[in-house]
Motif scaffolding. Structure first.
Motif, short mmCIF file in Angstrom:
data_model
loop_
_atom_site.label_atom_id
_atom_site.label_comp_id
_atom_site.label_asym_id
_atom_site.label_seq_id
_atom_site.Cartn_x
_atom_site.Cartn_y
_atom_site.Cartn_z
N ASP A 275 0.86 -1.19 0.00
CA ASP A 275 0.00 0.00 0.00
C ASP A 275 0.90 1.24 0.00
O ASP A 275 1.35 1.69 1.05
CB ASP A 275 -0.92 -0.01 1.22
CG ASP A 275 -1.90 1.16 1.22
OD1 ASP A 275 -1.90 1.94 0.25
OD2 ASP A 275 -2.64 1.31 2.21
N PHE A 276 1.15 1.79 -1.18
CA PHE A 276 2.13 2.86 -1.32
C PHE A 276 1.56 4.25 -1.06
O PHE A 276 2.32 5.21 -0.92
CB PHE A 276 2.75 2.83 -2.72
CG PHE A 276 3.43 1.52 -3.05
CD1 PHE A 276 4.34 0.95 -2.17
CD2 PHE A 276 3.14 0.85 -4.22
CE1 PHE A 276 4.95 -0.26 -2.46
CE2 PHE A 276 3.75 -0.36 -4.53
CZ PHE A 276 4.65 -0.91 -3.64
N ASN A 277 0.23 4.37 -1.01
CA ASN A 277 -0.36 5.69 -0.75
C ASN A 277 -1.28 5.71 0.46
O ASN A 277 -1.99 6.69 0.69
CB ASN A 277 -1.10 6.20 -1.98
CG ASN A 277 -2.25 5.28 -2.40
OD1 ASN A 277 -2.37 4.17 -1.90
ND2 ASN A 277 -3.08 5.76 -3.32
N ILE A 284 0.81 -1.93 -6.78
CA ILE A 284 1.81 -2.78 -7.43
C ILE A 284 2.97 -1.92 -7.90
O ILE A 284 2.79 -0.79 -8.37
CB ILE A 284 1.19 -3.52 -8.65
CG1 ILE A 284 0.07 -4.46 -8.19
CG2 ILE A 284 2.26 -4.28 -9.42
CD1 ILE A 284 0.53 -5.62 -7.34
N ALA A 285 4.18 -2.46 -7.79
CA ALA A 285 5.37 -1.85 -8.41
C ALA A 285 6.06 -2.93 -9.22
O ALA A 285 6.23 -4.06 -8.75
CB ALA A 285 6.31 -1.28 -7.36
N VAL A 286 6.45 -2.59 -10.44
CA VAL A 286 7.07 -3.57 -11.33
C VAL A 286 8.30 -2.94 -11.98
O VAL A 286 8.29 -1.77 -12.36
CB VAL A 286 6.07 -4.07 -12.40
CG1 VAL A 286 5.54 -2.94 -13.25
CG2 VAL A 286 6.68 -5.17 -13.25
N GLY A 287 9.37 -3.73 -12.08
CA GLY A 287 10.61 -3.25 -12.66
C GLY A 287 10.66 -3.52 -14.15
O GLY A 287 10.38 -4.63 -14.61
N ASN A 288 11.02 -2.49 -14.93
CA ASN A 288 11.22 -2.62 -16.37
C ASN A 288 12.67 -2.99 -16.65
O ASN A 288 13.59 -2.24 -16.31
CB ASN A 288 10.92 -1.30 -17.08
CG ASN A 288 9.45 -1.08 -17.33
OD1 ASN A 288 8.71 -2.02 -17.56
ND2 ASN A 288 9.02 0.18 -17.30
N GLN A 289 12.87 -4.12 -17.33
CA GLN A 289 14.23 -4.52 -17.69
C GLN A 289 14.65 -3.98 -19.05
O GLN A 289 15.84 -3.96 -19.37
CB GLN A 289 14.35 -6.04 -17.68
CG GLN A 289 14.17 -6.64 -16.31
CD GLN A 289 14.41 -8.14 -16.28
OE1 GLN A 289 14.28 -8.82 -17.30
NE2 GLN A 289 14.75 -8.65 -15.12
N VAL A 330 11.68 -5.22 -3.87
CA VAL A 330 11.05 -5.43 -2.57
C VAL A 330 10.46 -4.11 -2.09
O VAL A 330 10.87 -3.03 -2.53
CB VAL A 330 12.05 -5.97 -1.51
CG1 VAL A 330 12.52 -7.36 -1.88
CG2 VAL A 330 13.22 -5.01 -1.34
N ALA A 331 9.50 -4.20 -1.17
CA ALA A 331 8.90 -3.04 -0.53
C ALA A 331 9.05 -3.19 0.97
O ALA A 331 8.72 -4.23 1.53
CB ALA A 331 7.44 -2.90 -0.92
N ALA A 332 9.56 -2.14 1.63
CA ALA A 332 9.71 -2.14 3.09
C ALA A 332 9.91 -0.70 3.53
O ALA A 332 10.24 0.18 2.72
CB ALA A 332 10.91 -3.00 3.52
N ASP A 333 9.72 -0.44 4.81
CA ASP A 333 9.94 0.90 5.35
C ASP A 333 11.38 0.98 5.85
O ASP A 333 11.69 0.68 6.99
CB ASP A 333 8.96 1.18 6.49
CG ASP A 333 9.12 2.57 7.07
OD1 ASP A 333 9.87 3.39 6.49
OD2 ASP A 333 8.49 2.85 8.12
N GLY A 357 9.68 6.29 -0.02
CA GLY A 357 8.32 6.68 -0.37
C GLY A 357 7.86 7.92 0.36
O GLY A 357 8.27 8.18 1.50
N ASN A 358 6.97 8.65 -0.28
CA ASN A 358 6.39 9.86 0.31
C ASN A 358 5.02 9.61 0.92
O ASN A 358 4.42 10.52 1.48
CB ASN A 358 6.29 10.96 -0.75
CG ASN A 358 7.64 11.40 -1.26
OD1 ASN A 358 8.55 11.66 -0.49
ND2 ASN A 358 7.79 11.47 -2.59
N GLY A 359 4.53 8.38 0.80
CA GLY A 359 3.26 8.03 1.40
C GLY A 359 2.05 8.35 0.54
O GLY A 359 0.92 8.09 0.95
N ASN A 360 2.27 8.92 -0.66
CA ASN A 360 1.17 9.25 -1.56
C ASN A 360 1.29 8.54 -2.91
O ASN A 360 0.63 8.91 -3.88
CB ASN A 360 1.11 10.76 -1.78
CG ASN A 360 2.39 11.33 -2.38
OD1 ASN A 360 3.34 10.59 -2.63
ND2 ASN A 360 2.42 12.64 -2.59
N GLY A 361 2.15 7.53 -2.96
CA GLY A 361 2.37 6.80 -4.20
C GLY A 361 3.56 7.28 -4.99
O GLY A 361 3.94 6.64 -5.98
N THR A 362 4.13 8.40 -4.58
CA THR A 362 5.34 8.89 -5.25
C THR A 362 6.56 8.52 -4.42
O THR A 362 6.46 8.23 -3.23
CB THR A 362 5.30 10.41 -5.46
OG1 THR A 362 5.33 11.07 -4.19
CG2 THR A 362 4.03 10.82 -6.20
#
Length: 492
Positions: A275-277, A284-289, A330-333, A357-362
């Motif tokens: 939950d990024f925001n 979801i976050a996905v890496g572009n190769q 990965v996602a973590a604080d 993260g800024n807590g609003n999805g950015t």
């Protein structure tokens, strides 16, 4: 794996940016390396020997085994890893209790044998021989979850060459249910038979996009059924790639939603949810190769915020820049501000990128930490996990490094561990609550007054004053209001 792409399966550190961006308080100690098997491509973390300390399980593609690196609980690990044979070419790895005995087992997919292999934990640092089940062709990613809500762990694989996801429903003993070919919730008979014209098969496949290589299990719509989000790499030099959402019905079956296409995608592969925001919905976050002929959008991360639209996501633009060829995410604080951050393992740059993260999805610009060995070796990190290895409540990082190296280099196939050395300040949840007890007392009000008068240092109220805010009459009045019953209240 398909030609043209290097896909990551699901660290010494020096900040290489000179002008520190927002979030630059994140720091990791220099890496420590631990030798593992040949060509480690996937990594999982968990307490594998029941001593309360986090260990690492590593899938080694060339040596066909799993290395277990046992943790000491202080952020270090035993110098020698244990090795367990598993299959021909392990590609992805996860851990979970597949037989309900309270011990974490290991499950590995094999991209050559087209199998899933379960190593049951026997205790005393011993794992049993692999229990094998068939998947689609070239399973490059694996996730575990209870997809039919029977209390037993199931497995899903992303099958690169078949453009499918295979679902294997657990029996509860480390093996998987065989199903009739049409009705996945109908078990075969004891003689492995089904009512004609159905046949008995080991799992159920669901069609997705071209070259699925990334996979995450998450409840997207709040119906308490696990869904799957699949990163489809595209499978060719000119392919852009897509995402596929498989909506779970809660019985082990899934319904594919229309593919999510975007001009922001370019070879999507590693994928993570969170939950990024802060709206309570899964993002979801996905890496572009990147592709062989179009790399303008490669080496980036795309963030998709969960919403109520037809696709289920609001895709944010622009992408987030990370290092070269992200193979793990990965996602973590990491900085302790209560907001999820992102980190990627970058295969061609021998480093990890952290984006706070800024807590609003950015997110803020990347901060890079090296996992490179001394020249002329190359680490080539292929996988990434985030977990607290030393019990200080800060998420640390570990990469699996697959050794694109000079043959004479020793111990180049490694796991690199980077301990989080950030100075974390817990977010203030109630102005005036100096000790974080959940209430503001008269003594704490007096402390704030003394700070305002210069008779006490601001450090006298470490958890009651927001970072960067001066103690003045306005803040003291807020604290008094909280003392009268309004606490806890998020500080502004």
């Amino acid at each position: 794996m398909r030609s043209g792409f290097l896909v990551g399966m699901v660290a010494c550190a020096a900040v290489v940016t000179t002008n520190a961006p927002a979030g630059a308080g994140v720091m990791f100690s220099p890496k420590t390396d631990y030798a593992v098997g040949s060509t480690p491509v996937a990594l999982a973390a968990g307490d594998l020997n029941g001593d309360g300390k986090i260990d690492l399980a590593v899938a080694n593609n060339d040596s066909g085994d799993v290395s277990v690196v046992y943790g000491k609980g202080d952020g270090t690990f035993l110098d020698s890893s244990a090795s367990f044979p598993v299959s021909t070419a392990p590609a992805a790895i996860a851990v979970g209790d597949f037989n309900g005995d309270g011990k974490l087992d290991i499950v590995v997919s094999d991209e050559q044998d087209n199998t899933v292999n379960v190593l049951l934990n026997q205790g005393s640092n011993v794992f049993g021989s692999a229990l094998t089940a068939q998947t689609g062709s070239s399973p490059e990613a694996i996730v575990v979850g209870d997809f039919n809500k029977d209390g037993k762990l199931d497995v899903a694989t992303a099958d690169d060459f078949d453009d499918t996801v295979t679902i294997l429903l657990g029996v509860g003993d480390g093996t998987f249910m065989k199903h009739c070919s049409v009705t996945i919730d109908q078990s075969c008979t004891a003689d492995n038979e089904c009512t004609s014209p159905e046949t008995c098969i080991p799992g159920k496949s669901f069609n997705v996009g071209v070259a699925p290589v990334g996979l995450v299990a998450v409840d997207l719509d709040g119906d308490h059924n696990l869904d799957l989000v699949v990163a489809n790499n595209g499978g060719g030099a000119d392919a852009i790639g897509t995402l596929t959402v498989l909506k779970g019905a809660g019985d082990g079956t899934f319904v594919a939603q229309p593919e999510i296409a975007s001009t922001l995608f370019d070879g999507p592969a590693p994928i993570v949810s969170g939950d990024f925001n802060g709206d309570g919905k899964a993002d979801i976050a996905v890496g572009n190769q990147g592709s062989a002929t179009s790399s303008a959008l490669g080496n980036t991360v795309v963030v998709l915020l969960g919403d109520a639209s037809a696709s289920g996501f609001n895709i944010l633009s622009p992408q987030l820049t990370v290092g070269n060829l992200p193979t793990g995410i990965v996602a973590a604080d990491f900085d302790g501000d209560g907001k999820l951050d992102l980190a990627t393992a970058n295969n061609f740059d021998d480093n990890v990128s952290v984006l706070t993260g800024n807590g609003n999805g950015t997110f803020n610009p990347q901060i890079d930490f090296s996992v490179a060995p001394p020249p002329p070796g190359y680490a080539a990190p292929s996988a990434l996990v985030a977990v607290d290895f030393n019990g200080d409540d800060k998420p640390d990082l570990a990469t699996a490094n697959e050794a694109l190296s000079i043959p004479t280099d020793e111990n180049i196939d490694t796991v690199s561990v980077l301990l989080n050395s950030s100075s974390l300040t817990p977010p203030v949840t109630c102005v005036g609550d100096c000790d974080g007890s959940g209430e503001v007392t008269v003594d704490e009000i007096i402390t704030l007054v003394n700070i305002d008068l210069g008779n006490a240092e601001p450090s006298a109220c470490p958890q009651g004053v927001p970072s960067g805010v001066s103690v003045d009459i306005t803040l003291i009045i807020s604290a008094v209001n909280h003392a009268l019953g309004a606490c806890p209240q998020p500080a502004q």
